[in-house]
Scaffold this motif. Structure first.
Motif, PDB file in Angstrom:
ATOM      1  N   ALA A 659      65.374   7.675  70.226  1.00  0.00           N
ATOM      2  CA  ALA A 659      66.130   7.425  68.997  1.00  0.00           C
ATOM      3  C   ALA A 659      65.667   6.115  68.395  1.00  0.00           C
ATOM      4  N   GLY A 660      65.740   6.039  67.092  1.00  0.00           N
ATOM      5  CA  GLY A 660      65.398   4.806  66.394  1.00  0.00           C
ATOM      6  C   GLY A 660      66.266   4.643  65.165  1.00  0.00           C
ATOM      7  N   ARG A 661      66.521   3.410  64.799  1.00  0.00           N
ATOM      8  CA  ARG A 661      67.358   3.117  63.635  1.00  0.00           C
ATOM      9  C   ARG A 661      66.799   1.885  62.931  1.00  0.00           C
ATOM     10  N   ILE A 662      66.746   1.953  61.634  1.00  0.00           N
ATOM     11  CA  ILE A 662      66.382   0.806  60.798  1.00  0.00           C
ATOM     12  C   ILE A 662      67.624   0.407  60.014  1.00  0.00           C
ATOM     13  N   THR A 663      67.969  -0.866  60.109  1.00  0.00           N
ATOM     14  CA  THR A 663      69.188  -1.368  59.481  1.00  0.00           C
ATOM     15  C   THR A 663      68.853  -2.574  58.618  1.00  0.00           C
ATOM     16  N   ASP A 664      69.346  -2.566  57.408  1.00  0.00           N
ATOM     17  CA  ASP A 664      69.127  -3.684  56.504  1.00  0.00           C
ATOM     18  C   ASP A 664      70.465  -4.312  56.148  1.00  0.00           C
ATOM     19  N   TYR A 665      70.645  -5.578  56.540  1.00  0.00           N
ATOM     20  CA  TYR A 665      71.861  -6.338  56.254  1.00  0.00           C
ATOM     21  C   TYR A 665      71.612  -7.246  55.055  1.00  0.00           C
ATOM     22  N   SER A 666      72.548  -7.249  54.127  1.00  0.00           N
ATOM     23  CA  SER A 666      72.402  -8.121  52.966  1.00  0.00           C
ATOM     24  C   SER A 666      72.439  -9.588  53.355  1.00  0.00           C
ATOM     25  N   THR A 667      73.007  -9.874  54.527  1.00  0.00           N
ATOM     26  CA  THR A 667      73.156 -11.266  54.952  1.00  0.00           C
ATOM     27  C   THR A 667      72.017 -11.762  55.839  1.00  0.00           C
ATOM     28  N   SER A 668      71.403 -10.874  56.606  1.00  0.00           N
ATOM     29  CA  SER A 668      70.422 -11.353  57.590  1.00  0.00           C
ATOM     30  C   SER A 668      69.144 -10.535  57.647  1.00  0.00           C
ATOM     31  N   GLY A 669      68.943  -9.596  56.727  1.00  0.00           N
ATOM     32  CA  GLY A 669      67.681  -8.893  56.652  1.00  0.00           C
ATOM     33  C   GLY A 669      67.639  -7.620  57.478  1.00  0.00           C
ATOM     34  N   THR A 670      66.414  -7.190  57.745  1.00  0.00           N
ATOM     35  CA  THR A 670      66.171  -5.903  58.393  1.00  0.00           C
ATOM     36  C   THR A 670      65.963  -6.078  59.888  1.00  0.00           C
ATOM     37  N   VAL A 671      66.504  -5.135  60.645  1.00  0.00           N
ATOM     38  CA  VAL A 671      66.348  -5.152  62.092  1.00  0.00           C
ATOM     39  C   VAL A 671      66.185  -3.717  62.566  1.00  0.00           C
ATOM     40  N   GLU A 672      65.382  -3.542  63.626  1.00  0.00           N
ATOM     41  CA  GLU A 672      65.159  -2.210  64.185  1.00  0.00           C
ATOM     42  C   GLU A 672      65.767  -2.125  65.577  1.00  0.00           C
ATOM     43  N   THR A 673      66.326  -0.969  65.869  1.00  0.00           N
ATOM     44  CA  THR A 673      66.827  -0.680  67.214  1.00  0.00           C
ATOM     45  C   THR A 673      66.226   0.645  67.672  1.00  0.00           C
ATOM     46  N   TRP A 674      66.116   0.805  68.986  1.00  0.00           N
ATOM     47  CA  TRP A 674      65.512   2.025  69.512  1.00  0.00           C
ATOM     48  C   TRP A 674      66.031   2.313  70.916  1.00  0.00           C
ATOM     49  N   LYS A 675      65.808   3.537  71.333  1.00  0.00           N
ATOM     50  CA  LYS A 675      66.158   3.950  72.692  1.00  0.00           C
ATOM     51  C   LYS A 675      65.209   5.059  73.128  1.00  0.00           C
ATOM     52  N   VAL A 676      64.793   4.973  74.371  1.00  0.00           N
ATOM     53  CA  VAL A 676      64.032   6.058  74.985  1.00  0.00           C
ATOM     54  C   VAL A 676      64.706   6.397  76.301  1.00  0.00           C
ATOM     55  N   GLY A 677      64.717   7.676  76.629  1.00  0.00           N
ATOM     56  CA  GLY A 677      65.388   8.098  77.848  1.00  0.00           C
ATOM     57  C   GLY A 677      64.793   9.384  78.371  1.00  0.00           C
ATOM     58  N   ALA A 678      65.140   9.705  79.598  1.00  0.00           N
ATOM     59  CA  ALA A 678      64.652  10.928  80.226  1.00  0.00           C
ATOM     60  C   ALA A 678      65.676  11.422  81.230  1.00  0.00           C
ATOM     61  N   THR A 679      65.707  12.749  81.403  1.00  0.00           N
ATOM     62  CA  THR A 679      66.509  13.356  82.464  1.00  0.00           C
ATOM     63  C   THR A 679      65.613  14.272  83.284  1.00  0.00           C
ATOM     64  N   TRP A 680      65.885  14.327  84.574  1.00  0.00           N
ATOM     65  CA  TRP A 680      65.071  15.141  85.494  1.00  0.00           C
ATOM     66  C   TRP A 680      65.998  15.745  86.535  1.00  0.00           C
ATOM     67  N   LYS A 681      65.907  17.069  86.655  1.00  0.00           N
ATOM     68  CA  LYS A 681      66.632  17.781  87.692  1.00  0.00           C
ATOM     69  C   LYS A 681      65.616  18.332  88.699  1.00  0.00           C
ATOM     70  N   PRO A 682      65.421  17.619  89.812  1.00  0.00           N
ATOM     71  CA  PRO A 682      64.501  18.169  90.813  1.00  0.00           C
ATOM     72  C   PRO A 682      65.059  19.432  91.464  1.00  0.00           C
ATOM     73  N   VAL A 683      66.391  19.477  91.589  1.00  0.00           N
ATOM     74  CA  VAL A 683      67.089  20.660  92.097  1.00  0.00           C
ATOM     75  C   VAL A 683      68.347  20.825  91.258  1.00  0.00           C
ATOM     76  N   ASP A 684      68.978  21.981  91.368  1.00  0.00           N
ATOM     77  CA  ASP A 684      70.140  22.258  90.530  1.00  0.00           C
ATOM     78  C   ASP A 684      71.289  21.295  90.781  1.00  0.00           C
ATOM     79  N   ASP A 685      71.375  20.760  91.989  1.00  0.00           N
ATOM     80  CA  ASP A 685      72.529  19.932  92.348  1.00  0.00           C
ATOM     81  C   ASP A 685      72.390  18.466  91.953  1.00  0.00           C
ATOM     82  N   LEU A 686      71.226  18.075  91.472  1.00  0.00           N
ATOM     83  CA  LEU A 686      70.976  16.648  91.242  1.00  0.00           C
ATOM     84  C   LEU A 686      70.328  16.436  89.885  1.00  0.00           C
ATOM     85  N   LEU A 687      70.933  15.567  89.092  1.00  0.00           N
ATOM     86  CA  LEU A 687      70.372  15.144  87.813  1.00  0.00           C
ATOM     87  C   LEU A 687      70.044  13.656  87.902  1.00  0.00           C
ATOM     88  N   LEU A 688      68.822  13.287  87.599  1.00  0.00           N
ATOM     89  CA  LEU A 688      68.407  11.886  87.534  1.00  0.00           C
ATOM     90  C   LEU A 688      68.173  11.517  86.078  1.00  0.00           C
TER      91      LEU A 688
END
Length: 1001
Positions: A659-688
């Protein structure tokens, strides 16, 4: 009638009303309400329902999707069962929340800022080391929409939300700014509305403590109904709650005058050692708990602190009720200069509130209608009112800011005191604290309303929404019975009118200024309580400090989500959106300190008066500056979930999310935020799962544009001299805090790694374990007056920025004013592990449910500015006027058993042992005994369901703190500021009872 009888009577009346209402309404109920939801597990380990759910950890909706960001999901049924007072109160028992604010977790000595609402603090990240104005790094959502600030300082009182119609609460325990925007540094709390509720439900309850105080009542009613053949739906609710509060004096341990003081009287240091080793808490003078600790600077009835006549023998003496004087009784010496045990000193009285009385009213309505099969329109609105009333510090005459000058010839002077003054302009300075005069009363009211409207729909297999939100908060405060400085100094300068022989105000005899002070009545501060010796003068000299604030927010948002295309492992899902938000702040006051910040302004305001100290403000307390400002925010985001593998050996599922977001504040300018993630199920009973994100919190309007806010507090100033440099004084010092328009957004990096175990060989059991690590840089914070003074002293009295924030008449005199300004100066690191386990099974003819929330805090480090020592908070109970607690382990374990109509819940809260500290100083603080034992609290809840027509009544009873566990004695370093315990962590009310009835048809 006793409070216990009042409790029983109010409960009986409330139950009767609800019973009659429920019986009448039940006759018209068309169908039974849906069965209550079962509690969900963290991270989606157990679904809340079989339909698609918006997982608050993500903007993406997908059947069976599990977000890589940990999410704790709790139904309101589960929360209210264990804590019937409110949903926010129940959330604060979860270990993910710490050091939140509420009417029982904030001091009431001052009313300069509205910090008494139920303000949630996720991870404790909103616990600035010096600024007590509240948690600001937790984003609050209402059904996925950002809640506008309810108070002008930027905080959100979650009591304003319609609790009866809440379905569940999602708590995202990781950074989520890329998906949801600013403030989501610690995470997100999303109060999810039950939009399809059909039927009638309500509650009537009353409670009281075992000591007969803290009485409380709650009433609520909600209805939901389809119309137009099911195309439309309407929701309505109304709620009332009242807590009568309790005083500090209602608990015996609060009347003992406990305070931490130095343990070594007459501490001496080696020539090679710094003066700080003998300061209270220093290596040679560790802190110990003293009793009946008083501040030596003044006496309640009054003390002569200075005279213009050198060597005047009455300086330092106490003034008796008959106007005579006697030597000051120094009591028993302690290892803190300016403090003593017993004698003639003073302390903040215990008549202040330990739990601030609070009354709230809420109303909510929602109307939705299917315009077509694919388009739904809705409009909803909520209104709330919160009223608080409490006593602030008593009127005082403190020489550094508010002491009065009594001149020769004042008719209230005894003949002996008058004779010791030689010329007509000679004088005494008199200080006084709590001579018995009435306490000043603060009344706060916040009116908040919010309107949301919009459309949701489907287009070509995609889901879309377009919404508008408006939030409006008006906060007013009146602090009455305060010394009005201008009138006080006019009234205190009393003389005999030569034409009438009557005592009058000197300024009335001056024709140039008499009209400005019409109605002046003389006040006598030389015979004890001035409200008794000169009631007319006291009435004239007191007034009401007022301020009024409004903060508004308008927001437009559009969102689109769905599937782009299919891969072998499944569909590629996305979410995109944009938002525009505007906020405005207006704060007005009748006591703006900036109007007295120049000599010319002071001369004009106090014209005709003499003896006014150079730092005197409009009122003894509550001098709030104005604030005016606005900002707008434009932002856009995108999120993508890509399945990589599915149903392969060791890869039952593998997916990535970004995910990514670009935000522009009238008071302090532009800033970017981001997130990367992953999920892995090696077996049905376990989610990492794992995520890495960059998050932000932009400065709010109050931090940017607030005017000067005055304050006062005791500091230990090593630079003051009562004979030698470094001897130190403990006295009140004036402060002024203001905003900083140059603030920039805080930036954070968050890492989470964990997993969810749902073993097929152990049906009904699930366990999630998640490690988190958060680092915030450019954190907006302020140094306390004590830190500013200490840092300047350690630098030798000059050469650092802090010295420029201190006003002194001479290099070794007590500061007349300390300036406090927020800045992007700090950083904070925290890391820990969250555990969430649950188990459900049948037991006999009933059902057994177990739930464990546990947090291990590995690290909580903060640095207030570059070059400052790093403060280590993990495992620490912070001692001070604004205490906080960071136990290594916190947990909440509950056992629930139901069998037919009967149910019982037993829950345990665990707070691990801690050590005492005041982190962040240049040298470690020492205590004679720095250990605080672990504490367990046991709560018991019972319920009995009575079928009635198409619904039921549920009679319930709760006992909080079943075994009446008393809090550990942890006083502050200034006597009387708070109850002598860590109010942010421990229960001080003791055993308390709640009983009532819920109904649903």
């Amino acid at each position: 009638m006793s409070k216990h009888k009042i409790f029983a009577s109010s409960l009986a009346i409330g139950a009767s009303i609800v019973a009659m209402t429920g019986s009448a309404l039940a006759q018209d109920a068309a169908a039974p309400a849906p069965a209550p939801e079962q509690a969900a597990e963290q991270g989606g380990a157990a679904p809340v329902s079989t339909s698609d759910i918006v997982v608050t950890g993500s903007r993406i909706v997908r059947d069976g999707y599990t977000a890589p960001t940990p999410v704790t999901v709790a139904t309101t049924e589960e929360l209210s069962r264990t804590t019937p007072s409110s949903i926010p109160d129940a959330l604060n028992k979860l270990p993910q929340f710490s050091n939140s604010l509420s009417p029982s977790k904030s001091a009431s000595n001052f009313s300069n800022a509205p910090i008494h609402g139920n303000v949630l603090n996720l991870r404790g990240l909103g616990t600035p080391s010096a600024n007590p104005k509240g948690p600001l790094r937790t984003l609050i959502l209402f059904d996925g929409m950002r809640v506008s600030p309810t108070e002008y300082i930027g905080t959100i009182d979650t009591n304003v939300l319609p609790q009866l119609l809440m379905q569940r609460v999602d708590v995202v325990t990781g950074g989520a700014s890329a998906q949801w925007g600013s403030d989501a540094v610690a995470g997100v709390v999303n109060f999810v509305l039950d939009k399809k509720f059909t039927g009638i439900k309500g509650v009537a309850q009353a409670g009281i403590s075992d000591e007969g105080d803290n009485a409380n009542q709650r009433l609520g009613l909600a209805v939901g109904q389809d119309f137009a053949g099911g195309r439309g739906h309407i929701l309505l609710s109304g709620e009332y709650s009242n807590n009568e509060g309790m005083l500090r004096s209602d608990r015996d341990y609060a009347t003992k005058g406990y305070s931490y003081v130095g343990s070594v009287v007459g501490c001496t240091k080696l020539a090679s050692e710094p003066a700080s080793v003998c300061a209270p808490g220093g290596a040679r003078n560790p802190y110990t708990i003293g009793s009946n600790i008083l501040i030596s600077a003044l006496a309640p009835n009054g003390r002569i602190t200075a005279s213009s006549v050198a060597g005047n023998p009455y300086v330092g003496q106490v003034i008796n009720n008959d106007g005579t004087t006697r030597p000051f009784n120094t009591g028993t010496a302690v290892g803190t200069t300016g403090f003593q045990s017993g004698g003639d000193g003073y302390q903040i009285p215990t008549t202040g509130a330990a739990v601030i009385p609070l009354t709230t009213y809420q109303a909510f309505g929602r109307l939705s209608y299917d315009l077509t099969d694919d388009i739904n329109a809705f409009v909803q609105g909520s209104w709330s009112r919160s009223d608080l009333e409490y006593s602030t510090q008593v009127n005082a005459l403190v020489p550094s800011s508010q002491g009065v000058t009594i001149y020769k010839g004042n008719p209230y002077l005894s003949s002996a005191l008058n004779s010791a003054l030689t010329s007509a302009t000679d004088s005494y300075t008199v200080g006084q604290y709590d001579a018995g005069q009435p306490t000043a009363i603060a009344k706060e009211r916040t009116d908040y309303w919010m309107v949301n409207a919009g459309f949701t729909g489907k287009l070509g297999g995609l889901d879309w929404s377009a919404t508008y939100s408006h939030g409006d908060s008006k906060h007013i405060l009146a602090n009455s019975g305060l010394y009005d400085s201008k009138k006080l100094y006019a009234a205190a300068d009393a003389v005999v009118d030569p034409s009438t022989g009557q005592i009058t105000c000197r300024v009335l005899l001056d024709p140039t200024y008499a009209s400005q002070y019409a109605g002046c009545k003389p006040i006598d501060v030389l015979h004890g309580d001035p409200s008794k010796s000169t009631p007319e003068g006291y009435a004239y000299a007191t007034g009401t400090s007022r301020y009024r604030a409004s903060i508004r927010q308008d927001s437009f948002a559009v969102n689109l989500n769905g599937s782009l295309f299919d891969l072998p492992a499944g569909p590629v899902d996305f979410a995109v959106g944009a938002e525009y938000r505007k906020q405005t702040l207006n704060l007005t006051s009748n006591a703006d300190p900036s109007l007295l910040d120049t000599a010319a302004e002071r001369s004009a305001y106090f014209a005709g008066l003499r003896g006014v100290p150079a730092t005197t403000n409009f009122y003894w307390l509550t001098n709030v500056g104005t604030a005016h400002g606005s900002l707008n925010v434009k932002e856009a985001y995108a999120e993508l979930a890509v399945p990589i593998l599915k149903d392969k050996p060791f890869f039952r599922e593998l997916s990535i999310n970004g995910a990514g977001r670009i935000t522009d504040y009238s008071t302090s300018g532009t800033v970017e935020t981001w997130k990367v993630g992953a999920t892995w199920k090696p077996v049905d009973d376990l989610l990492l799962r794992a995520t890495l994100s960059r998050d932000i919190r932009a400065p709010n309007l109050f931090e940017l544009y607030s005017g000067a806010q005055s304050g006062i507090g005791i500091v230990n100033d090593l630079q003051t001299a009562d004979g030698s440099y470094g001897s130190g004084l403990n006295q009140n010092v004036n402060t002024v805090t203001s905003g900083n328009a140059n603030l920039k957004p805080e930036k954070a990096k968050t890492l989470t790694i964990g997993g969810v175990l749902t073993p097929s060989f152990f049906p009904g059991f699930s366990l999630s374990v998640d490690y988190y690590k958060i680092k915030v840089t450019g954190l907006i914070d302020t140094l306390s007056s004590q830190q500013i003074i200490t840092n300047c002293y350690n630098a030798g009295g000059s050469g650092v920025a802090e010295c420029g924030l201190i006003d002194r008449a001479t290099p070794t005199s007590l500061p007349s004013l300390v300036h406090i300004v927020p800045a992007n100066i700090a950083f904070l690191k925290t890391a820990g592990i969250d555990f969430d386990a649950s188990y459900r099974t049948a037991m006999g003819d009933g059902a057994l449910s177990l739930r464990l929330y546990m947090n291990y805090l590995d690290k909580f480090d903060a640095q207030q500015y570059a070059g400052a020592p790093i403060a280590h908070y993990a495992g620490v109970s912070v001692v001070g006027s604004n205490p906080a607690g960071f136990p290594r382990w916190r947990g909440n374990f509950s056992i629930d058993y139901s069998n037919g109509p009967f149910g019982i819940t037993l829950s345990e809260q665990y707070i691990h042992k801690m050590r005492l500290d005041i982190p962040g100083g240049p040298v470690p603080i020492q205590f004679v005994d720095d250990k605080v034992k672990a504490v367990w609290y046991t709560d018991l809840a019972m319920r009995f369901t009575v079928p009635q027509g198409n619904g039921n009544f549920e009679l319930f009873a709760n006992v909080n703190n079943l075994f009446d566990k008393q809090p550990p004695i942890i006083p502050g370093t200034v006597p009387g500021v708070n109850l002598p315990t860590n109010i942010a962590v421990y229960d001080f009310i003791g055993r308390a009872f709640t009983a009532g009835v819920r109904f649903k048809f």
